[in-house]
Design a protein around this motif. Structure first.
Motif, PDB file in Angstrom:
ATOM      1  N   MET A 182      61.042  21.246  27.794  1.00 31.50           N
ATOM      2  CA  MET A 182      60.304  21.607  28.970  1.00 31.50           C
ATOM      3  C   MET A 182      58.739  20.831  29.031  1.00 31.50           C
ATOM      4  N   SER A 220      55.385  20.665  29.951  1.00 39.66           N
ATOM      5  CA  SER A 220      54.181  21.259  30.920  1.00 39.66           C
ATOM      6  C   SER A 220      52.952  20.908  30.781  1.00 39.66           C
ATOM      7  N   HIS A 250      49.470  24.397  30.647  1.00 39.23           N
ATOM      8  CA  HIS A 250      49.401  25.147  29.573  1.00 39.23           C
ATOM      9  C   HIS A 250      47.603  25.497  29.260  1.00 39.23           C
ATOM     10  N   GLY A 286      56.918  30.095  34.767  1.00 39.12           N
ATOM     11  CA  GLY A 286      57.952  29.631  34.195  1.00 39.12           C
ATOM     12  C   GLY A 286      59.299  29.819  35.335  1.00 39.12           C
ATOM     13  N   SER A 313      58.643  27.197  38.344  1.00 43.37           N
ATOM     14  CA  SER A 313      58.744  25.813  37.464  1.00 43.37           C
ATOM     15  C   SER A 313      60.115  25.496  37.353  1.00 43.37           C
ATOM     16  N   ILE A 358      57.034  18.953  36.044  1.00 44.52           N
ATOM     17  CA  ILE A 358      55.719  18.594  35.302  1.00 44.52           C
ATOM     18  C   ILE A 358      54.534  19.236  36.436  1.00 44.52           C
ATOM     19  N   THR A 382      53.961  22.730  37.227  1.00 46.43           N
ATOM     20  CA  THR A 382      53.205  23.427  36.244  1.00 46.43           C
ATOM     21  C   THR A 382      51.830  22.977  36.362  1.00 46.43           C
ATOM     22  N   PHE A 442      59.136  30.250  27.706  1.00 44.79           N
ATOM     23  CA  PHE A 442      57.704  29.803  28.501  1.00 44.79           C
ATOM     24  C   PHE A 442      56.698  30.789  28.447  1.00 44.79           C
ATOM     25  N   SER A 464      45.386  20.600  29.393  1.00 45.24           N
ATOM     26  CA  SER A 464      46.773  20.210  29.159  1.00 45.24           C
ATOM     27  C   SER A 464      47.282  19.030  28.717  1.00 45.24           C
TER      28      SER A 464
END
Length: 330
Positions: free
Chosen positions: A55, A57, A60, A114, A117, A126, A129, A224, A255
């Protein structure tokens, strides 16, 4: 045993560096090493879902900022004595409350993030998120009661830990390092457990895992959420390092920086996230002392490292270790 020593090496570097800096009279470097430990913690949580679950992401930073605001808001209300928006509770200024609460807030917010997404894959995952994280970012900008875009300056100082002060730089550093080690052990065991094996299987062939009777989505959302909770803890620690919280903690560039750290250290290697944080933040700090145009130098350096360090820095360290073993054998 050799693998254990390789995993322990970046932690040993982070343990020795601030002590050496203090003995050398360079106390100002200690917060730099503490930032490395904090970003390593956040990157390690991202590496868990990226390296094991596949995953990627770009959201974050949202959990990083939420963890910071848990500390900032609680500490702000503890100082002025007014109740907080968290169910009207009084403010708090102790890490024994801030850190678990940051984990819970990060994990609870990460669950719907999560779930939404993971309805998509690839570039769509991507982008979703990223979009969800930007929603959090602009939501924090709108918190005018807590400084809005200016954030919260914690001029009253750090959180305490069970009533003891954490204002000493070395104490705060080793607290962050201890939590980094705990997270490494937990995530490594989780990766080796059936939970981690199902995640890895879903990354390789999700349809086959469904045919075997598993529900990959539940495992992926759970991973997640765990990742989001750990990143929120890192954000709570960063609030104490900087004594400042702002929506900038949730900007998409954070991120991106976490993703660079993971790739630089080696995807799928939890200890690689520590190496990535040490090298990236170390290069940034060193080049910043040389020139104000340091990103122009940093970019090509990162390209060279990624091109020639196959498997990231962790992979390079592993190959050097094996080479040393052969050279020393009879």
């Amino acid at each position: 045993m050799r693998a254990v020593l390789r995993d322990a090496l970046p932690f040993a570097v982070l343990a020795a560096a601030p002590v050496a800096a203090t003995l050398a009279g360079a106390d100002w470097l200690v917060p730099v090493f503490t930032r490395m430990a904090v970003f390593a913690l956040a990157a390690m949580a991202l590496d868990f879902i990226l390296g094991v679950g596949g995953m990627v992401s770009l959201g974050h930073a949202a959990f990083f900022a939420l963890g910071g605001y848990v500390v900032g808001i609680g500490s702000h209300h503890a100082y002025d004595g007014s109740p907080t928006p968290f169910f009207g509770l009084p403010g708090w200024n102790d890490l024994l409350i801030s850190l678990p609460l940051a984990f819970v807030v990060g994990a609870v917010i990460a669950l719907p993030f999560g779930w939404v997404s993971l309805r998509t894959r690839g570039a769509y995952f991507i982008m979703i998120t990223l979009a969800l994280a930007q929603m959090v970012y602009y939501g924090l900008v709108g918190l005018t009661s807590y400084g809005g875009d200016d954030g919260i300056s914690m001029w009253w100082g750090h959180n305490t830990l069970a009533g003891f002060e954490t204002a000493d730089r070395i104490v705060l550093h080793f607290l962050c390092l201890a939590l980094l080690v705990v997270a490494f052990v937990v995530l490594k065991r989780l990766r080796a457990a059936p939970f981690g094996r199902v995640l890895d299987g879903a990354r390789q062939n999700e349809a086959r895992m469904r045919a075997l009777g598993y529900r990959p989505l539940a495992y992926q959302v759970g991973a997640f959420a765990v990742s989001g909770g750990i990143v929120a803890v890192a954000g709570a620690l960063m609030a104490n390092v900087d004594e400042f919280v702002s929506p900038g903690m949730g900007h998409w560039t954070i991120s991106g920086e976490l993703l660079v750290i993971v790739i630089l250290g080696g995807i799928g290697s939890l200890s690689g996230a520590v190496w990535g944080a040490v090298v990236l933040l170390g290069l940034e700090e060193g080049l910043r002392e040389i020139t104000e145009h340091w990103p122009i130098i940093l970019g090509p350096l990162l390209v060279v490292i990624v091109l020639f360090a196959r498997g990231g820095i962790a992979g390079l360290v592993a190959r050097l270790g094996k080479g040393g073993g052969r050279a020393g054998s009879p």
